[in-house]
Design an enzyme around this catalytic site. Structure first.
Site, PDB file in Angstrom:
ATOM      1  N   ASP A   1     -12.024  -9.936  -1.801  1.00 51.61           N
ATOM      2  CA  ASP A   1     -13.506 -10.126  -0.982  1.00 51.61           C
ATOM      3  C   ASP A   1     -14.394  -9.165  -1.559  1.00 51.61           C
ATOM      4  O   ASP A   1     -13.950  -8.173  -2.093  1.00 51.61           O
ATOM      5  CB  ASP A   1     -13.507  -9.957   0.353  1.00 51.61           C
ATOM      6  CG  ASP A   1     -12.557  -8.942   1.051  1.00 51.61           C
ATOM      7  OD1 ASP A   1     -12.519  -7.994   0.368  1.00 51.61           O
ATOM      8  OD2 ASP A   1     -12.007  -9.047   2.186  1.00 51.61           O
TER       9      ASP A   1
ATOM     10  N   GLU B   1      -5.928 -10.269  -2.450  1.00 54.62           N
ATOM     11  CA  GLU B   1      -6.876 -10.385  -0.879  1.00 54.62           C
ATOM     12  C   GLU B   1      -8.193 -10.371  -1.486  1.00 54.62           C
ATOM     13  O   GLU B   1      -8.886  -9.500  -0.678  1.00 54.62           O
ATOM     14  CB  GLU B   1      -6.477  -9.005  -0.163  1.00 54.62           C
ATOM     15  CG  GLU B   1      -4.927  -9.100   0.169  1.00 54.62           C
ATOM     16  CD  GLU B   1      -4.587  -7.735   1.162  1.00 54.62           C
ATOM     17  OE1 GLU B   1      -5.398  -7.269   1.599  1.00 54.62           O
ATOM     18  OE2 GLU B   1      -3.447  -7.621   1.124  1.00 54.62           O
TER      19      GLU B   1
ATOM     20  N   GLU C   1       0.597  -1.250   0.140  1.00 58.04           N
ATOM     21  CA  GLU C   1      -0.051  -0.138   0.087  1.00 58.04           C
ATOM     22  C   GLU C   1       0.848   1.246   0.131  1.00 58.04           C
ATOM     23  O   GLU C   1       0.605   1.994   0.730  1.00 58.04           O
ATOM     24  CB  GLU C   1      -1.005  -0.055   1.278  1.00 58.04           C
ATOM     25  CG  GLU C   1      -2.044  -1.304   0.966  1.00 58.04           C
ATOM     26  CD  GLU C   1      -2.704  -1.431   2.224  1.00 58.04           C
ATOM     27  OE1 GLU C   1      -2.753  -0.560   3.232  1.00 58.04           O
ATOM     28  OE2 GLU C   1      -3.606  -2.599   2.348  1.00 58.04           O
TER      29      GLU C   1
ATOM     30  N   HIS D   1     -10.324  -5.942  -2.776  1.00 62.46           N
ATOM     31  CA  HIS D   1     -11.274  -5.570  -1.690  1.00 62.46           C
ATOM     32  C   HIS D   1     -12.326  -4.951  -2.388  1.00 62.46           C
ATOM     33  O   HIS D   1     -12.212  -3.583  -2.581  1.00 62.46           O
ATOM     34  CB  HIS D   1     -10.782  -4.769  -0.604  1.00 62.46           C
ATOM     35  CG  HIS D   1      -9.749  -5.827   0.273  1.00 62.46           C
ATOM     36  ND1 HIS D   1      -9.961  -6.939   1.025  1.00 62.46           N
ATOM     37  CD2 HIS D   1      -8.393  -5.602   0.477  1.00 62.46           C
ATOM     38  CE1 HIS D   1      -9.033  -7.336   1.462  1.00 62.46           C
ATOM     39  NE2 HIS D   1      -8.006  -6.408   1.368  1.00 62.46           N
TER      40      HIS D   1
ATOM     41  N   ASN E   1       2.006  -4.536  -3.679  1.00 60.52           N
ATOM     42  CA  ASN E   1       0.712  -4.842  -3.343  1.00 60.52           C
ATOM     43  C   ASN E   1      -0.065  -3.683  -2.808  1.00 60.52           C
ATOM     44  O   ASN E   1       0.364  -2.861  -1.979  1.00 60.52           O
ATOM     45  CB  ASN E   1       0.544  -5.948  -2.168  1.00 60.52           C
ATOM     46  CG  ASN E   1      -0.627  -6.644  -1.945  1.00 60.52           C
ATOM     47  OD1 ASN E   1      -1.276  -7.059  -2.930  1.00 60.52           O
ATOM     48  ND2 ASN E   1      -1.141  -6.583  -0.703  1.00 60.52           N
TER      49      ASN E   1
END
Ligand code: G3I
Length: 357
Positions: free
Chosen positions: A275, A273, A168, A245, A209
């Site tokens: 979702d 990651e 990030e 996300h 990432n």
């Protein structure tokens, strides 16, 4: 380097026995296919048939939940420790390293022939107080960062398929985030971190990432410029992790072209990651939309030669981080809180099976 993952996946496939291959000749269920023995082919097996992994994040407290672990270790080809490789967990005091929690997850994965993504080495969150409250010169901070990366990556050398070396680093407009690392060291901390990680494990695949870089946009443009500049300087960068996300009904439509442009720079991409959260409560219409949304993401990855795999940020709503952070939202993963498969699971299985050869 891609060869290494193929080797790892091949090893996993061998361990899976004939299940994956015989599945190609077996029947189909609502979600996936049946092996000759009548067992349903797992997401990990289906992805492996495409030369990719399908994995899940996990965390140590969850490992006391036996039914959860049974699915974690059988359904997925990859595991990412959700917290236990982060700085606060691995170097709680200066120069004192504790890898026990992460080791537990790595050995569990190895026992089940699952590859591991290391997460993460440099971030602005979940740092120990000695670091955030300390006063250091830039030169000292650089040495602290170097020691942390070299020690952690060396500890897991040969056991971690890929590292989220830098997590990030960007703002939403694509500029560098003003973190303690950036403020002290400038953007050079990113190249340094990658070089140190490479020195400590030359075979690990090294990633940057971030979130909200899944589709085309200002933040993804920033990542593109960063990766392009690192490649030009011959910095060891192997991949870009798109966290994924996402929000129900708002999956970016440009995931595939976005991935493709990174691949053209000469790096792998991965969904690290995934979702897809919704406003609670769940209902059939939302579940159907979520299934379609998961299908979009998995299809985009399968369409991109160097999209090496997908990780869900824990596979069950029981342990998802979403409700704790986004009030009134959740149900973001492919399994419900009772560890039952949801329409999203069957959608992922179908799209992986449809693409299987
Ligand atoms: O360890 C303490 C425990 O002692 C205490 O009892 C408990 C009470 O709340 O908190 C525990 O710490 C929590 C920690 O996870 C470990 O469980 C923190 O409160 C909680 O904020 C922390 O959340 C993690 C989050 O990163 C922190 O930013 C999530 O589990 C983890 O899934 C999440 O993962 C991040 C990725 O690393 C980067 N991308 C976004 C993603 C989701 O936020």
């Amino acid at each position: 380097m891609a060869q290494r993952m193929i080797t790892l996946l091949a090893a996993a496939a061998v361990v899976m026995g004939g299940a994956a291959t015989s599945a190609a000749h077996a029947g189909t269920t609502a979600g996936g296919r049946l092996t000759a023995a009548g067992a349903e082919t797992t997401l990990g097996q289906l992805a492996a048939e495409r030369g990719r992994y399908f994995g899940s994040a996990t965390d140590n407290p969850e490992l006391s939940d036996a039914p959860y672990v049974a699915i974690l270790t059988s359904e997925f080809g990859e595991i990412t420790p959700g917290n236990s490789m982060k700085w606060y967990a691995t170097e709680p005091s200066p120069g004192v390293f504790t890898f026990a929690a992460a080791d537990t997850i790595v050995s569990l994965a190895r026992q089940h022939h699952q590859i591991v993504r290391g997460h993460n080495l440099v971030w602005h969150n979940q740092l120990p107080a000695w670091l955030t409250a300390g006063t250091f010169t830039p030169a000292q901070l650089r040495q602290i960062l170097r020691r942390h990366i070299i020690t952690e990556v060396s500890h897991f050398r040969g056991k971690v398929y890929s590292w989220d070396v830098v997590n990030e680093p960007l703002n939403e407009d694509g500029t560098f985030r003003q973190t303690m690392w950036y403020n002290a060291l400038g953007s050079s901390y990113i190249a340094d971190a990658l070089r140190w990680a490479h020195e400590a494990d030359p075979h690990a695949r090294l990633y940057i990432n971030d979130y909200n870089i899944d589709g085309l946009g200002a933040k993804s443009d920033g990542m593109y410029s960063l990766v392009k500049s690192l490649k030009r300087q011959h910095v060891p960068i192997d991949g870009v992790g798109m966290q994924g996300h996402l929000i129900l009904g708002q999956v970016p439509t440009t995931i595939e072209p976005n991935m493709q442009r990174f691949v053209r720079l000469g790096v792998d991409v991965a969904v690290t990651e995934l979702d897809i959260r919704m406003n609670l409560p769940r209902d059939a219409a939302k579940d159907a939309q979520q299934a379609a949304d998961y299908t979009s993401v998995v299809s985009a990855c399968l369409a991109v030669r160097r999209c090496v795999g997908i990780t869900v940020w824990d596979y069950t709503d029981k342990y998802s981080w979403i409700p704790g952070v986004f009030a009134g939202q959740g149900a973001a993963t492919p399994y419900d809180e009772s560890l039952q498969k949801k329409p999203a699971y069957f959608a992922v299985a179908s799209v992986l099976a449809a693409h299987s050869r």
